[in-house]
Scaffold this motif. Structure first.
Motif, PDB file in Angstrom:
ATOM      1  N   HIS A   1       1.113  -1.229  -0.066  1.00 34.17           N
ATOM      2  CA  HIS A   1      -0.096   0.253   0.467  1.00 34.17           C
ATOM      3  C   HIS A   1       1.246   1.148  -0.361  1.00 34.17           C
ATOM      4  O   HIS A   1       1.250   1.469   1.002  1.00 34.17           O
TER       5      HIS A   1
ATOM      6  N   HIS B   1       1.103   5.555  -2.348  1.00 32.19           N
ATOM      7  CA  HIS B   1       0.275   6.858  -3.367  1.00 32.19           C
ATOM      8  C   HIS B   1       1.807   6.893  -4.089  1.00 32.19           C
ATOM      9  O   HIS B   1       2.443   7.449  -3.537  1.00 32.19           O
TER      10      HIS B   1
ATOM     11  N   HIS C   1      -3.170   1.216   6.884  1.00 32.45           N
ATOM     12  CA  HIS C   1      -2.920   2.251   7.429  1.00 32.45           C
ATOM     13  C   HIS C   1      -4.095   2.006   8.784  1.00 32.45           C
ATOM     14  O   HIS C   1      -4.603   2.787   9.232  1.00 32.45           O
TER      15      HIS C   1
ATOM     16  N   ASP D   1       1.755   4.021   5.192  1.00 34.74           N
ATOM     17  CA  ASP D   1       0.969   4.789   3.900  1.00 34.74           C
ATOM     18  C   ASP D   1       0.461   6.042   2.767  1.00 34.74           C
ATOM     19  O   ASP D   1       0.764   6.891   3.067  1.00 34.74           O
TER      20      ASP D   1
ATOM     21  N   ASN E   1       1.191   9.363   3.428  1.00 30.34           N
ATOM     22  CA  ASN E   1      -0.053   9.862   4.509  1.00 30.34           C
ATOM     23  C   ASN E   1       0.801  10.230   6.124  1.00 30.34           C
ATOM     24  O   ASN E   1       0.700  11.223   7.193  1.00 30.34           O
TER      25      ASN E   1
HETATM   26 ZN   LIG Z   1      -3.757   4.677   1.215  1.00 28.42          ZN
END
Ligand SMILES: [Zn+2]
Lengths: 267, 568
Positions: B58, B60, B272, B386, B389
């Motif tokens: 996971h 981004h 997350h 994440d 994040n």
């Molecule tokens: Zn995410």
């Protein structure tokens, strides 16, 4: 104080990024070592010695090192970048980013500076005898953490975007300024001794602006609250006191909202 | 392709239960083989740890919201973008690195596979363009379904077969990998300025609840028998007291049985989870509920999780959870980007500074690590941030250090301004567990590969698997006393071999590799109703036509397609 003199020997074809022209980088180095310090012309890595004749002696520390540039630096950027102590005197003009991210020491420019003079400055002093272009003491683009401390004095006039996102320190423009003063500021003081066209204090949260001349177009977000006697940078006068920017959020202190102050000298 | 023999390393391979045995790894034609000839290139790994390439479940790293982050944060690149370098493309950025820096940095850490965790279907061409531009690592992308009008309508009527036919179509046209769910119902409600903070908040207009969406999508996932499970970002992310909603959401997995041919045992991946394990009823009473959540995860064996560890950095938050980003910008007053993606999802981007001297940030840091330390099954517990994040992926080595060393945790904890308050609100100070290299290999390699249904290719060093191998400067028999050495070793692999090719040699990138885009193509029986529904929506609602919607083949020039027939 030990003194190093740089005499420009050629005009860069592009612009020279002179980020190593600082007392911090020069301190404790021989003339050969200083000549060997990196710079960039465009994407090409070069040496300071390719552009300057270097004489004198550096001090053991930045604090004990004075740099004297004997000539025009109109095509040299980043002089005094991140410097923490010592001094730089430029006997001529300088390009962008003079004293950017500066933490201490003093820079004295005898001519004019281009944009971004004192960008994100934290401490120390910059004095420019001539004019400045745009973005004096502003934040780096995108950043919300602008000038935090120190003093910038421009003895001539300045362009737009002065003190954007300013958090502390003082900027004095002795003549006129164009537009956008202390936009988004949350502290610090800007003094404009001449006239300013407009957009003064837009989205300003906290901090002070003094205008000793006139503001041609006031922003609607500033409200007149009274008249005060004040002494600022050696001038004692009566100012009209405005608070704002009323369209922006404002922090509270002891239950009362804190506003930015704009003082405009009464005619 | 050349043959390579990695000699005498301490091999750590949980897929074969090998823990530090000194052994050789042979590579030929991009795969692990029994042995190679005498002309093979020999890499001496003696005194070093040898692991499979890392698998990130996971992150981004590609697509519109990542790029919006890059555009709105030039300051993320300031002083972090070296001038041109020999043999490398320019690298720039910290929390939202350029595509090239992303590929290089994952390779430097010895990672072979990275899942882009949220692909808005409408913008899938952009996601694939950036994936294509990211060198070295194999990548896949999860389209988001938790706020899709199609999904709402099918699940409202309990039409799992139609929902499955729609999802099979969408995975094919977007070259997607599986089913991602972000704040189910909530991001759709955001178009009305609302949110779904509990599992029973009805989605405006559609009158379906988050609980129905979650259960329906898990059932659809198993109906299709996809490699990965449904992958969920729960409702009510980031708020004090949200752990109860998290537990309620996790419990929905109890009623669903796994069905697939990819060796996956789970039906829900809860991502997350740090952001979803908060107690208290305000920021003042904010506290860790890591134990409560992990007690449940540990016993509910059809759930996998990833940690989402807070790394105490300045970073950029970005999520399809549109209302949450609005909530953050109101908290920190920093710049905010917001968008609605028609019929499908929303998204927002806001910079965030996790400050070790802010009590809540310190507690968040502790919660992420506690969840890793409370885990009894590292094969279902994966290390993530994440990215970006909770922090940038380049901090995985630091998280490994904290998980492996109580001393490292205590040093960080002691550096906080509110150490005592953080200790009061968490368990971290009393936790003595130190994870082993074997457990780290489970959490970063074997475990995520299994949960993704990719355990035949990634996560291990068995014969026939893809030759993704990292060599790290750690002596299995004499681990360093200084925890910093652990972080340093995992930050820069000595060697990294990806698909049988040497990518990192003595710490430096030497090749751009041969990256692949992995996507999933389930073949379902033709479903005239769903075909009609899709035509209808493109006619009435979408601003684009169905022809321009799809991802063209040239955007994934080196595809690895997992194609299979769905048994009805
Ligand atoms: Zn995410």
């Amino acid at each position: 104080m030990a003194q190093i003199t740089l005499k420009p020997t050629k005009v860069p074809e592009l612009y020279l990024e002179g980020y190593n022209i600082t007392p911090d980088a020069f301190a404790g180095k021989s003339l050969m070592e200083i000549a060997d310090l990196d710079a960039h012309e465009g994407k090409i890595k070069v040496k300071l010695g390719d552009y300057f004749e270097i004489a004198g002696q550096s001090g053991d520390t930045a604090e004990e090192t004075a740099i004297n540039i004997d000539g025009d630096c109109s095509r040299i950027k980043y002089i005094g970048n991140k410097m923490s102590a010592g001094s730089i005197t430029i006997n001529g003009n300088a390009d962008m980013y003079v004293g950017g991210w500066m933490k201490g020491g003093k820079i004295h420019v005898m001519g004019n500076v281009d944009s971004f003079c004192g960008i994100a400055m934290e401490g120390g002093e910059i004095v420019v005898e001539g004019n400045a272009q745009n973005h004096v003491g502003c934040a780096y683009r995108g950043d919300w953490r602008g000038m935090r401390g120190g003093t910038i004095r421009i003895k001539g006039s300045a362009g737009n975007d002065i003190g954007t996102f300013m958090l502390g320190g003082t900027i004095i423009i002795e003549k006129d300024a164009f537009i956008h003063v202390s936009t988004h500021a949350e502290g610090g003081t800007v003094v404009i001794k001449g006239n300013v066209q407009g957009r003064v204090g837009g989205q300003m949260v906290k901090g002070d602006i003094y205008v000793l001349g006139s503001v041609q177009y006031m922003l609607p977000g500033f409200k007149k609250v009274g008249s005060v006697e004040q002494k600022i940078d050696g001038t004692e006068a009566t100012f009209t006191h405005y608070i704002g920017d009323l369209g922006e959020r404002h922090p509270k202190s002891k239950g009362k909202e804190v506003y930015a102050n704009l003082y405009v000298q009464e005619a | 392709m050349a043959e390579i023999l990695i000699r005498n390393g301490f091999v750590i391979d949980p897929t074969r239960n090998i823990n530090g045995d000194v052994a050789d790894i042979a590579i030929k034609d991009g795969q692990i083989v029994e042995g190679v000839g005498s002309k093979a290139k020999v890499i001496d790994a003696s005194g070093k740890v040898v692991m499979a390439g890392g698998v990130d479940v996971h992150s981004h790293v590609a697509g519109p919201k990542v790029n919006v982050g890059r555009l709105m944060r030039p300051e993320d690149k300031l002083f972090k973008s070296p001038h041109n370098q020999k043999n490398y493309r320019m690298e720039s950025g910290f929390s939202i690195p350029s595509t090239f820096k992303t590929g290089y940095d994952y390779a430097r850490m010895g990672y072979a596979f990275v899942m882009e965790a949220a692909m808005p279907p409408l913008h899938s061409p952009h996601v694939h363009e950036e994936i294509h531009d990211t060198p070295i690592i194999d990548q896949a992308a999860l389209p988001v379904f938790g706020n899709s009008w199609f999904v709402f309508e099918y699940l409202k009527n309990e039409e799992i077969d139609n929902c499955a036919a729609y999802i099979a179509w969408l995975l094919k046209v977007t070259k997607g990998f599986g089913i991602k769910v972000v704040n189910p119902g909530g991001s759709s409600a955001w178009a009305w300025g609302l949110n779904c903070l509990t599992l029973s908040d009805p989605v405006p207009y559609f009158d379906i609840t988050p609980a129905e969406i979650i259960t329906g999508l898990m059932k659809t996932n198993e109906y299709l028998g996809l490699p990965h499970s449904m992958h969920i970002h729960h409702n009510d992310l980031g708020n004090p007291g949200n752990y109860e909603t998290t537990l309620e959401s996790l419990r929905l997995a109890e009623g669903v049985a796994t069905k697939n041919n990819f060796g996956r045992d789970t039906v829900m991946h809860s991502t997350h989870i740090q952001f979803h394990s908060y107690g208290g009823d305000s920021w003042g009473t904010f506290e860790s509920k890591a134990r409560e959540v992990m007690d449940y995860v540990n016993k509910q064996k059809n759930i996998s999780i990833d940690l989402g560890c807070v790394t105490l950095d300045e970073t950029t938050t970005m999520t399809a959870d549109g209302p949450f980003e609005h909530h953050i910008t109101n908290l920190n007053h920093l710049k905010w980007a917001n968008t609605d993606v028609e019929l499908e999802t929303a998204a927002g981007v806001v910079p965030y500074v996790y400050d070790k001297d802010i009590k809540v940030n310190g507690i968040q840091w502790a919660i992420g690590l506690e969840m890793g330390l409370y885990a009894t099954d590292p094969m279902r517990t994966f290390i993530t941030t994440d990215h970006p994040n909770a922090g940038p992926f380049t901090r995985y080595p630091r998280i490994i250090k904290w998980l492996m060393s109580k001393q490292a945790r205590e040093e960080t904890l002691a550096s906080f301004k509110h150490t005592d308050k953080v200790i009061d609100a968490t368990d971290i100070h009393s936790m003595d567990r130190e994870l082993s290299l074997f457990e780290i290999a489970q959490m970063t390699r074997a475990g995520p590969a299994k949960a993704l249904g990719l355990s035949n290719m990634f996560g291990g060093l068995g014969v026939g698997m893809d030759a993704n191998v990292g060599i790290f400067d750690l002596n299995f028999n004499d681990m360093p006393a200084d925890p910093e050495a652990i972080e340093k070793a995992f930050s820069r692999a000595c060697w990294f071999i990806k698909s049988g090719e040497i990518i990192v040699k003595e710490g430096d990138i030497v090749s751009h590799g041969n990256k692949r885009t992995i996507w999933v193509k389930p073949n379902v029986a033709e479903n005239p109703q769903v075909i009609r529904d899709i035509q209808d929506k493109f006619l009435k609602d979408y601003s684009v036509g169905s022809d321009t919607y799809q991802v063209r083949d040239y955007l994934a020039p080196n595809p690895y397609v997992i194609e299979f027939d769905v048994e009805a």
